[in-house]
Design a protein around this motif. Structure first.
Motif, PDB file in Angstrom:
ATOM      1  N   PRO A 100       0.523  18.100   4.267  1.00 21.12           N
ATOM      2  CA  PRO A 100       0.026  19.156   5.119  1.00 21.12           C
ATOM      3  C   PRO A 100      -1.046  18.477   6.032  1.00 21.12           C
ATOM      4  O   PRO A 100      -1.386  17.480   5.698  1.00 21.12           O
ATOM      5  CB  PRO A 100      -0.735  19.953   3.851  1.00 21.12           C
ATOM      6  N   HIS A 101      -1.296  19.281   7.048  1.00 20.67           N
ATOM      7  CA  HIS A 101      -2.258  18.703   8.101  1.00 20.67           C
ATOM      8  C   HIS A 101      -3.652  19.003   7.721  1.00 20.67           C
ATOM      9  O   HIS A 101      -4.413  19.888   8.344  1.00 20.67           O
ATOM     10  CB  HIS A 101      -2.056  19.236   9.487  1.00 20.67           C
ATOM     11  N   ASP A 102      -4.088  18.657   6.286  1.00 21.15           N
ATOM     12  CA  ASP A 102      -5.360  19.066   6.092  1.00 21.15           C
ATOM     13  C   ASP A 102      -6.564  18.278   5.875  1.00 21.15           C
ATOM     14  O   ASP A 102      -7.358  18.222   4.982  1.00 21.15           O
ATOM     15  CB  ASP A 102      -5.207  20.034   4.761  1.00 21.15           C
ATOM     16  N   CYS A 103      -6.261  17.190   6.631  1.00 19.26           N
ATOM     17  CA  CYS A 103      -7.403  15.944   6.405  1.00 19.26           C
ATOM     18  C   CYS A 103      -8.945  16.324   6.563  1.00 19.26           C
ATOM     19  O   CYS A 103      -9.552  15.896   5.885  1.00 19.26           O
ATOM     20  CB  CYS A 103      -7.048  14.974   7.493  1.00 19.26           C
ATOM     21  N   PRO A 104      -9.280  17.264   7.523  1.00 22.62           N
ATOM     22  CA  PRO A 104     -10.511  17.738   7.721  1.00 22.62           C
ATOM     23  C   PRO A 104     -11.073  18.328   6.395  1.00 22.62           C
ATOM     24  O   PRO A 104     -12.365  18.370   6.324  1.00 22.62           O
ATOM     25  CB  PRO A 104     -10.578  18.690   8.926  1.00 22.62           C
ATOM     26  N   VAL A 105     -10.109  19.025   5.592  1.00 24.38           N
ATOM     27  CA  VAL A 105     -10.778  19.498   4.245  1.00 24.38           C
ATOM     28  C   VAL A 105     -10.392  19.024   3.016  1.00 24.38           C
ATOM     29  O   VAL A 105     -10.733  19.422   2.061  1.00 24.38           O
ATOM     30  CB  VAL A 105     -10.368  21.241   4.265  1.00 24.38           C
ATOM     31  N   CYS A 106      -9.481  17.802   2.983  1.00 26.25           N
ATOM     32  CA  CYS A 106      -9.120  17.263   2.022  1.00 26.25           C
ATOM     33  C   CYS A 106     -10.123  16.419   1.395  1.00 26.25           C
ATOM     34  O   CYS A 106     -10.933  15.706   2.159  1.00 26.25           O
ATOM     35  CB  CYS A 106      -7.792  16.509   2.509  1.00 26.25           C
ATOM     36  N   GLU A 107     -10.608  16.269   0.065  1.00 25.92           N
ATOM     37  CA  GLU A 107     -11.356  15.560  -0.475  1.00 25.92           C
ATOM     38  C   GLU A 107     -11.315  14.035  -0.394  1.00 25.92           C
ATOM     39  O   GLU A 107     -12.037  13.290  -0.477  1.00 25.92           O
ATOM     40  CB  GLU A 107     -11.667  15.898  -1.825  1.00 25.92           C
ATOM     41  N   GLU A 108      -9.997  13.752  -0.151  1.00 24.36           N
ATOM     42  CA  GLU A 108      -9.696  12.528  -0.021  1.00 24.36           C
ATOM     43  C   GLU A 108      -9.889  11.714   1.427  1.00 24.36           C
ATOM     44  O   GLU A 108      -9.793  10.590   1.757  1.00 24.36           O
ATOM     45  CB  GLU A 108      -8.043  12.024  -0.222  1.00 24.36           C
ATOM     46  N   GLY A 109     -10.389  12.650   2.234  1.00 26.66           N
ATOM     47  CA  GLY A 109     -10.512  12.171   3.695  1.00 26.66           C
ATOM     48  C   GLY A 109     -11.382  11.059   3.608  1.00 26.66           C
ATOM     49  O   GLY A 109     -12.639  11.175   2.975  1.00 26.66           O
ATOM     50  N   GLY A 110     -11.209  10.035   4.373  1.00 27.22           N
ATOM     51  CA  GLY A 110     -12.232   8.984   4.691  1.00 27.22           C
ATOM     52  C   GLY A 110     -11.850   7.939   3.698  1.00 27.22           C
ATOM     53  O   GLY A 110     -12.363   6.855   3.620  1.00 27.22           O
ATOM     54  N   GLU A 111     -11.162   8.079   2.474  1.00 32.68           N
ATOM     55  CA  GLU A 111     -11.019   6.935   1.533  1.00 32.68           C
ATOM     56  C   GLU A 111      -9.428   7.248   1.252  1.00 32.68           C
ATOM     57  O   GLU A 111      -9.275   6.880   0.046  1.00 32.68           O
ATOM     58  CB  GLU A 111     -11.912   7.078   0.375  1.00 32.68           C
ATOM     59  N   CYS A 112      -8.761   7.667   1.956  1.00 25.78           N
ATOM     60  CA  CYS A 112      -7.429   8.024   1.759  1.00 25.78           C
ATOM     61  C   CYS A 112      -6.468   6.841   2.177  1.00 25.78           C
ATOM     62  O   CYS A 112      -6.189   6.442   3.299  1.00 25.78           O
ATOM     63  CB  CYS A 112      -6.774   9.284   2.640  1.00 25.78           C
ATOM     64  N   HIS A 113      -5.592   6.292   1.056  1.00 22.86           N
ATOM     65  CA  HIS A 113      -4.607   5.327   1.345  1.00 22.86           C
ATOM     66  C   HIS A 113      -3.654   5.651   2.162  1.00 22.86           C
ATOM     67  O   HIS A 113      -3.143   4.781   3.346  1.00 22.86           O
ATOM     68  CB  HIS A 113      -4.094   4.982   0.141  1.00 22.86           C
ATOM     69  N   GLY A 122       1.416   2.965  12.873  1.00 23.21           N
ATOM     70  CA  GLY A 122       1.485   3.376  14.352  1.00 23.21           C
ATOM     71  C   GLY A 122       1.972   4.838  14.304  1.00 23.21           C
ATOM     72  O   GLY A 122       2.205   5.205  15.438  1.00 23.21           O
ATOM     73  N   HIS A 123       2.083   5.450  13.051  1.00 23.49           N
ATOM     74  CA  HIS A 123       2.677   6.878  13.170  1.00 23.49           C
ATOM     75  C   HIS A 123       1.170   7.750  13.621  1.00 23.49           C
ATOM     76  O   HIS A 123       0.645   8.110  12.655  1.00 23.49           O
ATOM     77  CB  HIS A 123       3.215   7.268  11.881  1.00 23.49           C
ATOM     78  N   THR A 124       1.042   8.089  15.102  1.00 22.20           N
ATOM     79  CA  THR A 124       0.040   8.987  15.199  1.00 22.20           C
ATOM     80  C   THR A 124       0.541  10.383  15.927  1.00 22.20           C
ATOM     81  O   THR A 124      -0.316  11.163  16.136  1.00 22.20           O
ATOM     82  CB  THR A 124      -0.660   8.343  16.342  1.00 22.20           C
ATOM     83  N   TYR A 125       1.906  10.444  16.002  1.00 24.20           N
ATOM     84  CA  TYR A 125       2.375  11.903  16.740  1.00 24.20           C
ATOM     85  C   TYR A 125       3.409  12.424  15.557  1.00 24.20           C
ATOM     86  O   TYR A 125       4.373  11.569  15.292  1.00 24.20           O
ATOM     87  CB  TYR A 125       2.730  11.636  17.897  1.00 24.20           C
ATOM     88  N   ARG A 126       3.172  13.634  15.204  1.00 25.69           N
ATOM     89  CA  ARG A 126       4.026  14.133  14.527  1.00 25.69           C
ATOM     90  C   ARG A 126       4.972  15.217  15.126  1.00 25.69           C
ATOM     91  O   ARG A 126       4.483  16.002  16.089  1.00 25.69           O
ATOM     92  CB  ARG A 126       3.253  15.243  13.389  1.00 25.69           C
ATOM     93  N   ARG A 127       6.360  14.995  14.993  1.00 16.58           N
ATOM     94  CA  ARG A 127       7.335  15.487  15.805  1.00 16.58           C
ATOM     95  C   ARG A 127       7.886  16.613  14.935  1.00 16.58           C
ATOM     96  O   ARG A 127       8.577  17.529  15.548  1.00 16.58           O
ATOM     97  CB  ARG A 127       8.571  14.651  16.115  1.00 16.58           C
TER      98      ARG A 127
END
Length: 960
Positions: A100-113, A122-127
């Protein structure tokens, strides 16, 4: 060491290691998911792709997985080759199709492997624009949140939980693109190391539920190195804190593991991880309290209990100072009661104030005898105290009546790894690298021989033990004594010495086991003996020591022996007293004898619930004979009801001090955050009292005057080192407040901390100056040294591109090795002395037909501080009397019956529970529970069943 070439540069690497670990050890960034330094490789994620060339003429090379490829001398590889980069990018793009595209609300954000590896690939764009797979989340208990939609199927969770920690209620369910990692049905995860899933999972599938209640991003947390206060193992932790805005002062937000190779490695138990909430408890003492003197309306409470009101600290210190002055002039006697759960500094300050003759350990006679017995055994030069890697390397283990899964959980986890050593030896014979975890686990063969003897079954080791036997403590002590004689005789006849006279005869199953255990230990190259204070019987400890010294004599080198202490500073507190001195029983007897002739007594109780140490009647008698009771503690515990004056003491994350673990290691814990209200370390309250004008005007110049010289924690530490020879290297436990790196202190806050200028904006628009810390090498701000490679004291594990806890490999001497820059942990400097012969004499004999009341300890419920943690408190069981099915049938006890048990110390009534995991002739009672704290003080003991009240039978069809 083999030399390999990576992208044109040569590196010396560890022989036999895989390519991924070798790259990481050299500081190279190679993405990975399924690999873990403690669990090896399985090649499940295919993320660590790298190009391997046959020789210097090969321009195309072949794609290999770094975690599954062993390095070879002269090997040529490329991380930067375009085919490898494209493959890694394709793998992570495929993984992200369902994430899911939930990084802003995911509790792992900022320390996510996963975030780190996505950026690294280098994967910065989702097709992908299709529908994503979705799952239903499960309830996994009060510790862990479950968000299965974030899963990337790396299999780390089940590999840790099932293969490494021995759990059996978390599985990989389903197949193909619908693999589900969870339980067959909702329910609490049963393994005591389930909290490590939070750190093992590279995404946010498993998150800390207790952290969720007061969530804050990792970069906003303030951290410092600390030591777990919930048992004697001394695991290193990194508590995280931030100012609270809910008016509840929930400043401590979470506790995570802090890597220390010798003690806890990558993992800590759930009690250490989730027991921190006591620091945020509603029962925290934040202001000085004084007993009300005015008449109030009587309640139905106990008449000796006191009601309290808040008082300003200067007024309270003046009262304490007056008592100190009166004691110096002979008009009053100051008596101090120490504690095994607080630092050496706090205990020593109280000892210095009242004098060694008026300082008592805060432990009952049996508990202190256990600690002194353990101490005398460890002083023997034939005894070697193992580190966790040493335990994991053992090739034969004997556990004597110590449920280490509950009293020393991290030791039990290490024993579980040792169980696979025969499998590893077989792998070495077949030339299979040990990091190929899946291949090694497929090898058949028995586990390392692990023998477990206990009065109750060891549930944490039952699946790996070669033999587990239930027996009474007397039989276990006799078994260990007989075993020592067999080893001494080197397969010859037993000596039949005086120690064996009058010993308890062995049951038939133990008699048959005896020779086999002796042969196994004699043939082992690295035998390990484990015991501890959990049984409450010094004879068990002494028998373990006798056995270990016999093994040492036979093998010609010290025998690894781990003896578990019950609390964080039990062994440190014992060093203040000679054997047979300083018990609470002696204090009570002393007060009884001097009651009519001596001046009134002011009893100073240091961070100790005495109702856990003595029967309730004895504690009440102790308080009755004190004219005044002064309590220093962090929580409103039962003793506070009888206190005349209560000072708020700092919890471990709010203070700096030194603890001595079961292995005799001296470890410093540092203040993570400043406590609310008037909270401070107990020794500071004593220093403030001695510095009060009332004391200064009185001209005190005896031992309490030394306290006036102390302004910083390290000055107290230096005074301890000067006063007690066993602590002479105490100052080596950590640098003092003058420590600097290029003129800077270490920063507790990360370089990304946000909103610090607005933290108090709701109180005042002007920005307040940050707190200063004159006692440690840390700042309370983001200013200072941030990089964890600069000092092993830095607890904020971060490196460019590595925001998760996986960044620790950047600061190790090779993957899984010691942390760079860390000095060896100093240990107690005790005078070596052979274990006295009288110590090994067996005095424990159980009479035929006698019921033995044995203490049992719970991972959740027996810890004094963790019981005040909200998540753990909901898991504790009520006290009960557990009998074997055979004894229950013989006595006519039905499940749910109430048993009235007559002991030498009084009578107790408990509900009965029938179990197949209790030895015949033994009644096991869980101790340390808040509902009945004094049970531990009554046990172990011979018990007589005075009365049995079976429940009324239920007629068929009748509702219960």
């Amino acid at each position: 060491m083999p030399t390999i070439t990576i992208d044109g540069r040569q590196y010396e690497v560890e022989e036999g290691q895989n390519l991924l670990a070798s790259c990481l050890s050299q500081g190279l960034n190679l993405p990975y998911f399924c690999w873990h330094p403690a669990m090896g490789s399985v090649g499940a994620c295919r993320q660590c792709a790298i190009i391997e060339y046959k020789d210097s003429d090969d321009e195309q090379g072949k794609l290999v997985m770094g975690c599954m490829t062993q390095v070879r001398d002269g090997g040529i590889y490329s991380l930067a080759a375009q085919p490898a980069q494209e493959f890694r990018g394709a793998v992570i793009e495929d993984l992200m199709t369902n994430h899911p595209h939930d990084c802003p609300v995911c509790e792992e954000g900022g320390e996510c492997h996963l975030q780190d590896m996505t950026e690294m690939s280098g994967h910065t764009y989702r097709r992908f624009r299709g529908l994503k797979r979705t799952h239903r989340n499960q309830y996994l208990g009060p510790f862990i949140n479950h968000e299965m939609n974030r899963c990337i199927a790396c299999y780390r969770c089940v590999r840790f939980y099932r293969d490494y920690a021995g759990g059996d209620d978390l599985e990989a369910l389903g197949r193909n693109n619908q693999v589900y990692f969870g339980r067959q049905c909702d329910g609490k995860l049963e393994n005591g190391f389930s909290g490590n899933l939070v750190e093992v999972c590279p995404t946010g599938v498993f998150t800390d539920q207790t952290f969720s209640r007061h969530f804050v991003r990792k970069w906003d947390l303030q951290t410092a190195p600390s030591v777990c206060e919930h048992c004697g193992v001394g695991c290193n932790t990194a508590p995280g804190a931030r100012m609270d805005f809910s008016s509840r002062d929930e400043n401590l937000r979470r506790v995570v593991n802090l890597y220390n190779r010798d003690i806890n490695g990558y993992f800590i138990c759930d009690r250490g991880r989730f027991g921190y909430e006591y620091a945020n408890s509603d029962l925290r003492i934040k202001n000085v309290l004084i007993a009300r003197r005015e008449q109030v309306i009587e309640t139905t409470g106990r008449r000796k209990d006191k009601l309290h009101r808040e008082i300003e600290p200067p007024a309270a210190l003046e009262l304490l100072a007056s008592a100190i002055v009166d004691a110096q002039r002979g008009r009053r006697r100051l008596v101090g009661v120490g504690s095994p759960r607080t630092s050496l500094e706090n205990n020593f300050a109280l000892r210095q104030l009242v004098g060694p003759g008026n300082f008592f350990a805060g432990l009952g006679a049996r508990d202190l005898e256990l600690l002194h017995t353990l101490d005398r055994i460890q002083r023997d030069p034939r005894i070697s105290i193992p580190t966790m890697p040493d335990i994991e390397d053992a090739d034969a283990i004997l556990v004597l009546d110590e449920e280490i899964g509950r009293t020393a959980p991290r030791v039990a986890l290490a024993v579980r790894q040792a169980a696979r050593n025969q499998q590893r030896d077989h792998a070495r014979e077949l030339k299979i690298p040990l990091w190929q975890d899946a291949s090694v686990r497929q090898l058949r063969g028995e586990n390392t021989p692990i023998f477990v003897l206990g009065s109750s079954a060891s549930t944490s080791l039952e699946d790996i033990a070669r033999e587990q036997r239930l027996a009474s403590p007397a039989a276990i002590a006799s078994f260990a004594g007989r075993l020592a004689e067999l080893i001494t005789a080197a397969n010859g006849p037993t000596t039949g010495d005086e120690a064996g006279s009058g010993r308890t005869p062995l049951p038939e199953d133990l008699e048959k086991l005896l020779r086999g255990v002796a042969d196994t230990l004699l043939s082992a190259r690295r035998p390990l003996v484990i015991s501890g204070c959990g049984s409450g019987e010094p004879d068990i400890l002494a028998a373990a020591g006798k056995l270990a010294t016999a093994l040492a004599d036979k093998q010609g080198s010290p025998c690894a022996t781990y003896l578990a202490c019950p609390e964080a500073n039990s062994l440190g507190l014992a060093q203040f007293f000679e054997p047979g001195e300083g018990t609470l029983e002696q204090l009570l007897e002393d007060l009884r004898e001097r009651d009519s002739v001596d001046p009134p007594v002011t009893l100073l109780v240091l961070e100790n619930d005495l109702y856990r140490r003595l029967p309730t009647a004895a504690v009440e008698a102790l308080f009755d004979r004190a004219a005044e009771v002064v309590l220093f503690d962090s929580l409103l515990q039962p003793c506070s009801r009888r206190a005349d004056l209560v000072f708020p003491a700092a919890a471990t994350p709010e203070s700096q001090g030194t603890l001595v673990n079961s292995a005799g290691m001296l470890q410093r814990h540092y203040m993570v955050y400043e406590g609310s209200g008037y909270i401070q370390e107990s020794w500071r309250w004593l220093v403030d009292a001695v510095n009060d004008p009332a004391c200064r005007e009185a001209g005190i110049d005896t031992s309490p005057a030394l306290l006036r010289q102390w302004q910083h924690c390290h000055e107290v530490t230096a005074a301890i080192a000067a006063a007690l020879p066993c602590f002479r290297n105490l100052t080596e436990a950590g640098p003092d407040e003058n420590f600097r790196i290029e003129g800077m202190k270490l920063a507790r806050q990360s370089h990304r901390v946000s909103g610090r200028t607005a933290n108090r904006a709701h109180l005042h628009v002007a920005e307040q100056a940050p707190l200063t810390d004159p006692d440690s090498p840390f700042t309370f701000t983001m200013e200072g040294v941030q990089y964890a490679g600069a000092s092993p004291l830095q607890a904020n594990i971060w490196s460019p591109g590595w925001n998760s806890n996986q960044a620790i490999h950047k600061f190790q001497q090779g993957v899984g090795g010691p942390r760079r820059g860390r000095e060896p942990i100093p240990r107690l400097q005790r005078e070596p002395a052979p274990m006295p012969a009288w110590l090994a004499r067996e005095k424990l004999v159980q009479e035929p037909g006698q019921m033995y009341l044995a203490p049992t300890w719970q991972l959740f419920g027996s810890g004094e501080l963790s019981n005040y943690s909200e998540a753990i408190a909901g898991l504790t069981d009520a006290p009960c009397a557990q009998l074997s099915a055979a004894d229950a049938g013989a006595l006519g006890v039905a499940p749910g019956a109430r048993l009235q048990l007559r002991l030498p110390g009084g009578e107790i009534t408990l509900p009965a529970s029938v179990s197949d995991h209790i030895a015949p002739g033994v009644i096991a009672v869980p101790v340390g529970l808040r509902e009945a704290p004094d049970l531990a003080a009554l046990l172990p003991a011979a018990a007589e069943i005075a009365r049995i009240e079976n429940p009324e039978p239920v007629e068929p069809g009748e509702s219960v």
